[in-house]
Scaffold this motif. Structure first.
Motif, PDB file in Angstrom:
ATOM      1  N   LEU A  37       0.835  -1.208   0.000  1.00  0.00           N
ATOM      2  CA  LEU A  37       0.000   0.000   0.000  1.00  0.00           C
ATOM      3  C   LEU A  37       0.867   1.254   0.000  1.00  0.00           C
ATOM      4  CD1 LEU A  37      -2.732  -1.040   2.609  1.00  0.00           C
ATOM      5  CD2 LEU A  37      -2.867  -1.150   0.102  1.00  0.00           C
ATOM      6  N   LYS A  38       1.994   1.193   0.695  1.00  0.00           N
ATOM      7  CA  LYS A  38       2.926   2.320   0.696  1.00  0.00           C
ATOM      8  C   LYS A  38       3.467   2.566  -0.712  1.00  0.00           C
ATOM      9  CE  LYS A  38       7.421   3.784   2.548  1.00  0.00           C
ATOM     10  NZ  LYS A  38       8.613   3.363   3.354  1.00  0.00           N
ATOM     11  N   GLY A  39       3.770   1.488  -1.427  1.00  0.00           N
ATOM     12  CA  GLY A  39       4.246   1.631  -2.802  1.00  0.00           C
ATOM     13  C   GLY A  39       3.206   2.283  -3.695  1.00  0.00           C
ATOM     14  N   VAL A  40       1.936   1.908  -3.514  1.00  0.00           N
ATOM     15  CA  VAL A  40       0.862   2.518  -4.298  1.00  0.00           C
ATOM     16  C   VAL A  40       0.731   4.000  -3.940  1.00  0.00           C
ATOM     17  CG1 VAL A  40      -1.629   2.491  -4.750  1.00  0.00           C
ATOM     18  CG2 VAL A  40      -0.381   0.333  -4.517  1.00  0.00           C
ATOM     19  N   ALA A  41       0.957   4.322  -2.653  1.00  0.00           N
ATOM     20  CA  ALA A  41       0.862   5.720  -2.212  1.00  0.00           C
ATOM     21  C   ALA A  41       1.870   6.610  -2.923  1.00  0.00           C
ATOM     22  CB  ALA A  41       1.060   5.808  -0.701  1.00  0.00           C
ATOM     23  N   GLU A  42       2.978   6.030  -3.380  1.00  0.00           N
ATOM     24  CA  GLU A  42       3.970   6.792  -4.132  1.00  0.00           C
ATOM     25  C   GLU A  42       3.419   7.243  -5.483  1.00  0.00           C
ATOM     26  OE1 GLU A  42       7.534   7.311  -3.313  1.00  0.00           O
ATOM     27  OE2 GLU A  42       6.701   6.922  -1.323  1.00  0.00           O
ATOM     28  N   LEU A  43       2.364   6.553  -5.953  1.00  0.00           N
ATOM     29  CA  LEU A  43       1.796   6.848  -7.269  1.00  0.00           C
ATOM     30  C   LEU A  43       0.555   7.728  -7.189  1.00  0.00           C
ATOM     31  CD1 LEU A  43       2.033   3.207  -8.708  1.00  0.00           C
ATOM     32  CD2 LEU A  43       3.718   5.037  -8.893  1.00  0.00           C
ATOM     33  N   VAL A  44       0.004   7.878  -5.981  1.00  0.00           N
ATOM     34  CA  VAL A  44      -1.218   8.669  -5.782  1.00  0.00           C
ATOM     35  C   VAL A  44      -0.838  10.074  -5.332  1.00  0.00           C
ATOM     36  CG1 VAL A  44      -3.342   8.864  -4.427  1.00  0.00           C
ATOM     37  CG2 VAL A  44      -2.558   6.616  -5.196  1.00  0.00           C
ATOM     38  N   LYS A  45      -1.467  11.069  -5.919  1.00  0.00           N
ATOM     39  CA  LYS A  45      -1.166  12.454  -5.566  1.00  0.00           C
ATOM     40  C   LYS A  45      -1.639  12.771  -4.145  1.00  0.00           C
ATOM     41  CE  LYS A  45      -1.390  14.194 -10.327  1.00  0.00           C
ATOM     42  NZ  LYS A  45      -2.085  15.116 -11.258  1.00  0.00           N
ATOM     43  N   LYS A  46      -0.943  13.679  -3.505  1.00  0.00           N
ATOM     44  CA  LYS A  46      -1.251  14.061  -2.137  1.00  0.00           C
ATOM     45  C   LYS A  46      -2.688  14.589  -2.025  1.00  0.00           C
ATOM     46  CE  LYS A  46       0.460  16.889   1.696  1.00  0.00           C
ATOM     47  NZ  LYS A  46       1.501  17.857   2.154  1.00  0.00           N
ATOM     48  N   GLY A  47      -3.409  14.054  -1.033  1.00  0.00           N
ATOM     49  CA  GLY A  47      -4.777  14.506  -0.784  1.00  0.00           C
ATOM     50  C   GLY A  47      -5.836  13.814  -1.615  1.00  0.00           C
ATOM     51  N   GLU A  48      -5.429  12.972  -2.580  1.00  0.00           N
ATOM     52  CA  GLU A  48      -6.406  12.300  -3.431  1.00  0.00           C
ATOM     53  C   GLU A  48      -7.008  11.093  -2.714  1.00  0.00           C
ATOM     54  OE1 GLU A  48      -4.987  11.270  -7.265  1.00  0.00           O
ATOM     55  OE2 GLU A  48      -5.230  13.310  -8.055  1.00  0.00           O
ATOM     56  N   PRO A  49      -8.249  10.727  -3.083  1.00  0.00           N
ATOM     57  CA  PRO A  49      -8.885   9.563  -2.461  1.00  0.00           C
ATOM     58  C   PRO A  49      -8.247   8.252  -2.918  1.00  0.00           C
ATOM     59  CG  PRO A  49     -10.270  10.426  -4.208  1.00  0.00           C
ATOM     60  CD  PRO A  49      -9.148  11.407  -4.026  1.00  0.00           C
ATOM     61  N   SER A  50      -8.625   7.198  -2.252  1.00  0.00           N
ATOM     62  CA  SER A  50      -8.094   5.872  -2.575  1.00  0.00           C
ATOM     63  C   SER A  50      -8.497   5.461  -3.996  1.00  0.00           C
ATOM     64  CB  SER A  50      -8.633   4.849  -1.576  1.00  0.00           C
ATOM     65  OG  SER A  50      -8.337   3.537  -1.994  1.00  0.00           O
ATOM     66  N   PRO A  51      -7.593   4.823  -4.725  1.00  0.00           N
ATOM     67  CA  PRO A  51      -7.960   4.315  -6.053  1.00  0.00           C
ATOM     68  C   PRO A  51      -8.823   3.065  -5.974  1.00  0.00           C
ATOM     69  CG  PRO A  51      -5.705   3.700  -5.535  1.00  0.00           C
ATOM     70  CD  PRO A  51      -6.171   4.593  -4.418  1.00  0.00           C
ATOM     71  N   HIS A 153     -16.355   8.169  -2.237  1.00  0.00           N
ATOM     72  CA  HIS A 153     -14.953   7.737  -2.244  1.00  0.00           C
ATOM     73  C   HIS A 153     -14.809   6.236  -2.056  1.00  0.00           C
ATOM     74  CE1 HIS A 153     -13.717  11.816  -2.455  1.00  0.00           C
ATOM     75  NE2 HIS A 153     -14.047  12.130  -1.217  1.00  0.00           N
ATOM     76  N   LEU A 154     -15.870   5.595  -1.599  1.00  0.00           N
ATOM     77  CA  LEU A 154     -15.847   4.153  -1.336  1.00  0.00           C
ATOM     78  C   LEU A 154     -17.174   3.552  -1.769  1.00  0.00           C
ATOM     79  CD1 LEU A 154     -14.277   1.796   0.156  1.00  0.00           C
ATOM     80  CD2 LEU A 154     -15.617   2.404   2.183  1.00  0.00           C
ATOM     81  N   HIS A 155     -17.101   2.422  -2.475  1.00  0.00           N
ATOM     82  CA  HIS A 155     -18.331   1.727  -2.876  1.00  0.00           C
ATOM     83  C   HIS A 155     -18.710   0.679  -1.839  1.00  0.00           C
ATOM     84  CE1 HIS A 155     -21.436   0.426  -5.662  1.00  0.00           C
ATOM     85  NE2 HIS A 155     -21.034  -0.831  -5.504  1.00  0.00           N
ATOM     86  N   ALA A 156     -17.710  -0.042  -1.318  1.00  0.00           N
ATOM     87  CA  ALA A 156     -18.000  -1.071  -0.309  1.00  0.00           C
ATOM     88  C   ALA A 156     -16.710  -1.546   0.340  1.00  0.00           C
ATOM     89  CB  ALA A 156     -18.730  -2.252  -0.945  1.00  0.00           C
TER      90      ALA A 156
END
Length: 391
Positions: A37-51, A153-156
């Motif tokens: 999850l930390k590795g994925v966080a490197e690809l997500v812009k700051k403040g953006e919701p979960s992919p 931001h979340l479906h389930a």
């Protein structure tokens, strides 16, 4: 594997697919998930919701899933919280480690096996997880789940547990009102507000931790009798799945050898836990691949005319590049003396018995090692992950 920027649903293009995340169990081994999850966080812009719009967790993975879902409006913040907790763990934050407590639960278990009258209505378990219950109650804000569902931001989110009286593997889910409950052979989906009780139930490894009661039934670890770990996120509406595995990639099958000594308790327990936590995912993933292959050969018109309930689901599996069970041995000294004594007595302190120890090694050295491994494995596949998540 070939990862495309679009998904197909009944052979139709889905331009904005719901991406699901699946995290399996394994006690302390779940620290590896946090590294991914930390590795994925490197690809997500700051403040953006979960992919990840749909998050499914089993056993210890259920705790990570719920933590991520409760703060899915800010993915990096959610991951940072997980890193802070997992990176500073000690066993006494998960279960009682005092010598008196260990002796008490150990004698309780021994008497329970010897005297049926003593065991009546008294569950047998080795370790008391009241510290984990307190930790989750104080730091996990499950009310955020519904807020994130309401704001889109979340479906389930779902967690699974195994019912001891019904024999069913139950998936408790909280999600969009459009989601319908389901019932299949030995597994059902029930809509509920996810609470600490559900997480304690999902992560209650049999014999080691006591069963947890949810509503009218006592439950144990969600990996028990879980024949289809990918079923829940698919029922919840996932169009593609990122799966964090817990078995080393391309792990070689051990050769049969002539054994001179009878297996120890630790050897047998490791074998049982590995079969519970490691085997079901591979079988279900193979099944999904066969379905995808079948769907690809059926004309779209035929699927629509006959209402065939099959669809293609793209998948991406991230698995450890090393055997995370064998990584545990060097950190045995970090465990409390009482736990080391208990594990030594059943043969789990030896290198060959370290697989069992790895499930209970909630110490920051081992957890940080697994986090780093998960991070490195995800960074090694960052281009594939970025394309799969359409970041």
């Amino acid at each position: 594997m070939n990862v495309e920027n679009i998904s197909s649903k009944n052979n139709q293009i889905v331009t904005n697919p719901k991406i699901g995340l699946v995290m399996m169990g394994g006690g302390a081994r779940a620290a590896y998930q946090v590294g991914v999850l930390k590795g994925v966080a490197e690809l997500v812009k700051k403040g953006e919701p979960s992919p990840f719009k749909i998050i499914s967790g089993i056993s210890a993975g259920a705790i990570n899933a719920t933590a991520l879902a409760s703060a899915s409006h800010n993915y990096q913040k959610a991951v940072f919280r997980l890193l802070t907790i997992w990176g500073n763990f000690h066993c006494d934050q998960i279960f009682r480690t005092s010598p008196g407590g260990i002796i008490k639960t150990g004698m309780h278990w021994l008497l329970g096996m010897m005297l049926a009258s003593f065991a009546k209505n008294k569950p047998m378990y080795l370790l008391d997880r009241e510290p984990l219950n307190e930790l989750l109650t104080n730091y996990l804000h499950t009310k955020g789940i519904q807020r994130n569902i309401d704001n889109g931001h979340l479906h389930a989110v779902s967690v699974s547990a195994s019912g001891y009286s019904s024999g069913q593997n139950v998936t408790f889910y909280q999600g969009n009102p459009s989601i319908k409950s389901w019932k299949r052979s030995r597994r059902i989906g029930c809509r509920e507000k996810i609470s600490v009780a559900h997480l304690m139930a999902s992560s209650a490894i049999p014999f080691i931790f006591k069963p947890e009661k949810v509503n009218r039934e006592f439950f144990g670890d969600g990996s028990i009798r879980l024949i289809a770990p990918l079923s829940a996120p698919l029922h919840l509406g996932s169009d593609r799945l990122m799966i964090i595995g817990n078995r080393k990639e391309d792990e070689e099958v051990e050769q049969r050898i002539c054994q001179q000594n009878t297996p120890s308790f630790a050897d047998i327990a490791s074998h049982v836990l590995n079969s519970i936590f490691l085997d079901s995912l591979e079988a279900d993933l193979e099944r999904l691949m066969r379905i995808n292959n079948t769907v690809s050969k059926i004309p779209e018109q035929t699927i629509e005319e006959h209402g065939i309930p099959l669809r293609n689901v793209d998948t991406l599996l991230i698995s450890p590049s090393e055997d995370i069970g064998k990584l545990a041995a060097p950190y045995a000294k970090d465990m409390p003396a009482s736990i080391r004594m208990l594990l030594r007595g059943i043969g789990a302190m030896r290198t060959e018995g370290s697989s069992l120890m790895s499930y209970l090694l909630f110490e920051k050295g081992y957890c940080r090692d697994l986090i780093e491994l998960g991070f490195e494995d995800s960074i090694a596949k960052k281009d594939e992950i970025k394309e799969f998540l359409m970041l």
